[in-house]
Design a protein around this motif. Structure first.
Motif, PDB file in Angstrom:
ATOM      1  N   LYS A 111      -6.473   0.518   0.948  1.00 41.71           N
ATOM      2  CA  LYS A 111      -5.078   0.199   1.261  1.00 41.71           C
ATOM      3  C   LYS A 111      -4.262   1.486   1.105  1.00 41.71           C
ATOM      4  O   LYS A 111      -4.353   2.169   0.083  1.00 41.71           O
ATOM      5  CB  LYS A 111      -4.555  -0.893   0.331  1.00 41.71           C
ATOM      6  CG  LYS A 111      -3.224  -1.446   0.773  1.00 41.71           C
ATOM      7  CD  LYS A 111      -2.805  -2.596  -0.103  1.00 41.71           C
ATOM      8  CE  LYS A 111      -1.445  -3.102   0.339  1.00 41.71           C
ATOM      9  NZ  LYS A 111      -0.952  -4.160  -0.542  1.00 41.71           N
TER      10      LYS A 111
ATOM     11  N   ASN B  96       1.666  -4.251   4.688  1.00 48.24           N
ATOM     12  CA  ASN B  96       0.430  -3.833   4.004  1.00 48.24           C
ATOM     13  C   ASN B  96      -0.389  -3.032   4.996  1.00 48.24           C
ATOM     14  O   ASN B  96      -0.850  -3.579   6.001  1.00 48.24           O
ATOM     15  CB  ASN B  96      -0.362  -5.055   3.539  1.00 48.24           C
ATOM     16  CG  ASN B  96       0.376  -5.830   2.481  1.00 48.24           C
ATOM     17  OD1 ASN B  96       0.502  -5.392   1.346  1.00 48.24           O
ATOM     18  ND2 ASN B  96       0.912  -6.975   2.861  1.00 48.24           N
TER      19      ASN B  96
ATOM     20  N   TRP C 150      -3.511  -0.653   6.247  1.00 46.73           N
ATOM     21  CA  TRP C 150      -4.938  -0.367   6.019  1.00 46.73           C
ATOM     22  C   TRP C 150      -5.441   0.735   6.941  1.00 46.73           C
ATOM     23  O   TRP C 150      -6.616   1.085   6.891  1.00 46.73           O
ATOM     24  CB  TRP C 150      -5.767  -1.634   6.237  1.00 46.73           C
ATOM     25  CG  TRP C 150      -5.316  -2.750   5.369  1.00 46.73           C
ATOM     26  CD1 TRP C 150      -4.363  -3.679   5.647  1.00 46.73           C
ATOM     27  CD2 TRP C 150      -5.755  -3.045   4.032  1.00 46.73           C
ATOM     28  NE1 TRP C 150      -4.184  -4.531   4.592  1.00 46.73           N
ATOM     29  CE2 TRP C 150      -5.033  -4.171   3.579  1.00 46.73           C
ATOM     30  CE3 TRP C 150      -6.694  -2.456   3.177  1.00 46.73           C
ATOM     31  CZ2 TRP C 150      -5.210  -4.718   2.314  1.00 46.73           C
ATOM     32  CZ3 TRP C 150      -6.880  -3.007   1.924  1.00 46.73           C
ATOM     33  CH2 TRP C 150      -6.139  -4.129   1.499  1.00 46.73           C
TER      34      TRP C 150
END
Lengths: 441, 308
Positions: A104, A136, A138
């Motif tokens: 992450k 979020n 990634w």
């Protein structure tokens, strides 16, 4: 006896060393995994600057597209250490995030001042975030892409064909603006003899094994109004996936396949489509924007002979999303090096060079540059396409969802089984069962 | 060359071990290897078939699901269609390969001039890799430039680009059957040839004395005495074709639609594309039991024929 002991020790030491070396952290070397295609070559060129700046040697593992998902997902699932960095498909984000395969990047982005608002919003949403709609991250958006079209500009410009087309359809022969027009143009060319060769209207995706026919058919389904859910995140697919609009879109795709695809293209995807166009068999072809720089440079069909257009709209303007984000593989032994590459790659100047070399940068510094639209003959269409992209499910179970769609679409479009309504109804049932197993329904 | 005696040191070292112990010493590594690469994966697959394990989610909790995977597989109409497709391939490939293979063996056995050369020529397809054969035939079947369509066109007058062997629902299964027959008939021929050559000449000489016709000799001597060999070839090809994967994958990928999707391709899709590891393990066990059971029944029949 001493000799035997020495020999055994020597052999065991060699064995230990030979197995240890590949796994050892080597701060001076990074391996980046991606698909083997034109943009990958551009990335090799670009990465020479990274090596020059940091002294880090870049290694590349490029897998041919038909094996890309199999090879790389096997690598991730087995906890392999082949890749430090991975440019992976957008559909993989959900599964890779939930299974802990990707690092992450939020904290890293904050620390290094990398702002996602510097990248095109659609690209960030598609290539970086999970769950969708949440901040979020990634992956860093690396390669923007969408399904688009190219055509034989020189054929379209022939005066006799222009005249004949105008007489038949009452408009100029040019890049189609709707799926109805697309079919008319494709039919117009199909069976015609041009430059001594029988030609066909359009090369479209029909591949069964991986994702081909889904990526092709959704280029018709989305413009006709196909949706995955009635309400985002509710998995209420009835009436969306199998709506009347979706049925019309699928029928349009099959009609185009039936009327105008060259013989033998029943299992064709990127490579086959390019072959059909380069060999002068088709007037138009669909394919990913990523291939357009290479096509434009092609001596036989590129330059003045080729034109580009964005996926035609019907009820709405829409394109099928391609492209990938760049992630750090959680299992890497060289986390610092991998993050350093991401930091370097995110710089506006590097992104500009990336675009110039043939990569599709989605950094606003590139896209918002006033000269961008004229920088390549397909740049303006790319901007349009990236603002109207829609993507397949990015759920952790995307692979099963994709396989179900591949089957239903191929059964209907290529194998002539059942109706479009039956195909989409069956697809809804398949997907419901998958989401029930996931506990989401 | 002089035989050397066992060196004293080794003789001393093995002294005191029984023959049985020495035998175990030699066999143990093989058994260990067999257990590691054959038996353990089988037991592991049986275990996985009762779970919801997915190989692409190795860290997710694995729950037992009882017989649900087996129930799902056996109630899935697509899997039954794949089984029917497999049965169709197995039946036609075995029938064609046995008839043609035996006929070729019978001809070669006549020992005509140049028969050794022709035997080698016939064996060539069998020596090629299925990957090469698959790609080679894909080109042959190409409707615009493929030689196959031109040959059919030459004999029938049908335009070459008017039909697609690999893209047509009705022709694609036959396209695969043709390639498999082309490749593996020589294998059946070899086994049949061994059977024909094992028949003692004196039996035919006795038949000649009894003035038996060639037709009678064929049905009363040749066929019955070669039958165990033919049945053996059928067994080998049956098991192989039940598992047929590479050729189909290269030629059609299971398409068009799911027309040529044999059981092994369905299994691959379930296991390595959909990542339903538990369910695909159940499917694999069902296939294993089916092949093992059918092969056992067949072997019993084969033994009866041999004992006649």
């Amino acid at each position: 006896m001493r000799k035997v002991t020495k020999a055994l020790m020597g052999m065991s030491s060699a064995l230990v060393l030979s197995t240890a070396i590949p796994g050892m952290a080597k701060a001076d070397e990074l391996t980046l995994c991606w698909a083997a295609w034109d943009p990958a070559n551009a990335l090799v060129e670009l990465s020479k600057d990274f090596t020059a700046a940091t002294g880090t040697t870049m290694k590349f593992e490029f897998v041919p597209w038909p094996n890309f998902a199999d090879r790389i997902l096997n690598e991730l699932n087995s906890g392999g250490k082949l890749c430090d960095l991975l440019i992976g498909d957008s559909q993989w984000i959900g599964g890779s995030a939930e299974n802990g395969y990707y690092v992450k990047l939020n904290d890293f982005f904050d620390k290094e001042g990398i702002k996602m608002s510097d990248f095109a919003e659609a690209a960030v949403n598609a290539y970086s975030t999970w769950p969708k709609g949440t901040p979020n991250y990634w992956a860093l958006p690396a390669m923007g892409d969408a399904n688009g079209w190219f055509y034989r500009k020189d054929w379209f410009a022939k005066p006799e064909l222009q005249a004949e087309f105008k007489e038949k359809y009452g408009r100029d022969l040019g890049p189609p603006k709707s799926w109805d027009e697309l079919k008319q143009v494709a039919e117009f060319f199909t069976g015609r003899e041009i430059d001594g060769q029988k030609v066909y209207g359009a090369a479209i995706f029909t591949e069964r094994a991986s994702e081909g026919i889904t990526m092709g058919a959704t280029s018709a389904l989305y413009p006709y109004g196909f949706k995955y859910e009635q309400t985002g995140g509710k998995y209420d697919m009835d009436g969306a996936v199998n709506s009347a609009d979706a049925v019309a879109g699928l029928e349009a795709y099959k009609a185009l396949y039936k009327c105008c695809q060259p013989p033998g293209y029943t299992d064709s995807y990127m490579g086959e489509g390019l072959d059909a166009f380069k060999s002068g068999q088709v007037a138009m072809a669909m394919n990913w924007f990523a291939f357009f720089p290479g096509l434009y440079k092609d001596e036989k069909v590129g330059g003045d002979k080729i034109g580009f257009f964005v996926n035609p709209k019907q009820k709405v303007a829409a394109s099928t999303l391609g492209g990938q984000g760049m992630s750090v593989v959680a299992n890497t032994d060289n986390m610092d090096g991998a993050l350093a590459y991401i930091k370097w790659f995110a710089q506006p100047d590097v992104q500009k060079k990336w675009w110039a070399l043939g990569g599709y940068a989605v950094h606003n510094a590139v896209l918002n540059d006033p000269s961008f639209k004229d920088s390549q003959p397909f740049a303006a269409d790319f901007l349009v396409a990236m603002n109207q992209v829609q993507d397949f499910w990015q759920e952790p179970s995307y692979a099963i969802l994709l396989q179900a769609m591949q089957k239903r679409l191929h059964d209907y479009v290529v194998a002539d089984q059942g109706t479009a309504q039956e195909a989409l109804d069956s697809l809804v049932n398949d997907w419901k069962e998958i989401f029930e197993d996931e506990g989401k329904l | 060359m002089l035989a050397h005696a066992t060196p004293t040191t080794i003789a001393v070292r093995v002294r005191g071990l029984s023959d049985r112990a020495i035998a175990w010493l030699f066999i143990t590594p093989t058994i260990a290897l067999l257990l590691a690469i054959n038996i353990f994966p089988l037991i592991w697959a049986v275990y996985l078939s009762f779970t919801n394990f997915r190989a692409n989610r190795p860290y997710a909790e694995v729950d037992g699901v009882g017989l649900r995977n087996y129930q799902r597989v056996l109630n899935d109409p697509d899997i039954w269609i794949a089984m029917q497709t497999t049965a169709h391939f197995v039946f036609w490939t075995i029938l064609l390969q046995t008839v043609i293979g035996f006929a070729l063996a019978y001809l070669i056995d006549r020992k005509f001039r140049g028969h050794a050369f022709w035997t080698t020529v016939i064996l060539i397809p069998m020596m090629l890799s299925p990957a090469v054969v698959g790609n080679f035939w894909r080109f042959l079947y190409q409707p615009q430039i493929g030689l196959f369509n031109y040959i059919v066109s030459f004999f029938t007058g049908i335009p070459p680009s008017s039909f697609e062997m690999l893209g047509s629902v009705s022709l694609a299964p036959w396209a695969i059957i043709i390639v498999d027959t082309w490749m593996w008939t020589p294998y059946v021929m070899l086994i049949c040839l061994a059977g024909l050559r094992s028949i003692p000449d004196y039996i035919y000489e006795a038949a000649e004395v009894d003035r038996a016709s060639a037709w009678r000799q064929f049905w009363s001597i040749t066929v019955p005495m070669a039958l165990p060999f033919i049945m053996l070839a059928v067994l080998f090809r049956g098991i192989e074709n039940f598992k047929m994967f590479d050729m189909v994958m290269l030629l059609t990928g299971g398409g068009p639609g799911s027309t040529t999707e044999v059981a092994s391709i369905t299994l691959k899709r379930e296991a390595f594309e959909s990542w339903l590891t538990g369910r695909s393990s159940a499917f694999a066990i069902i296939l294993f039991v089916a092949v093992f059971g059918l092969a056992n029944i067949y072997v019993k029949a084969l033994n009866k024929v041999k004992q006649r």
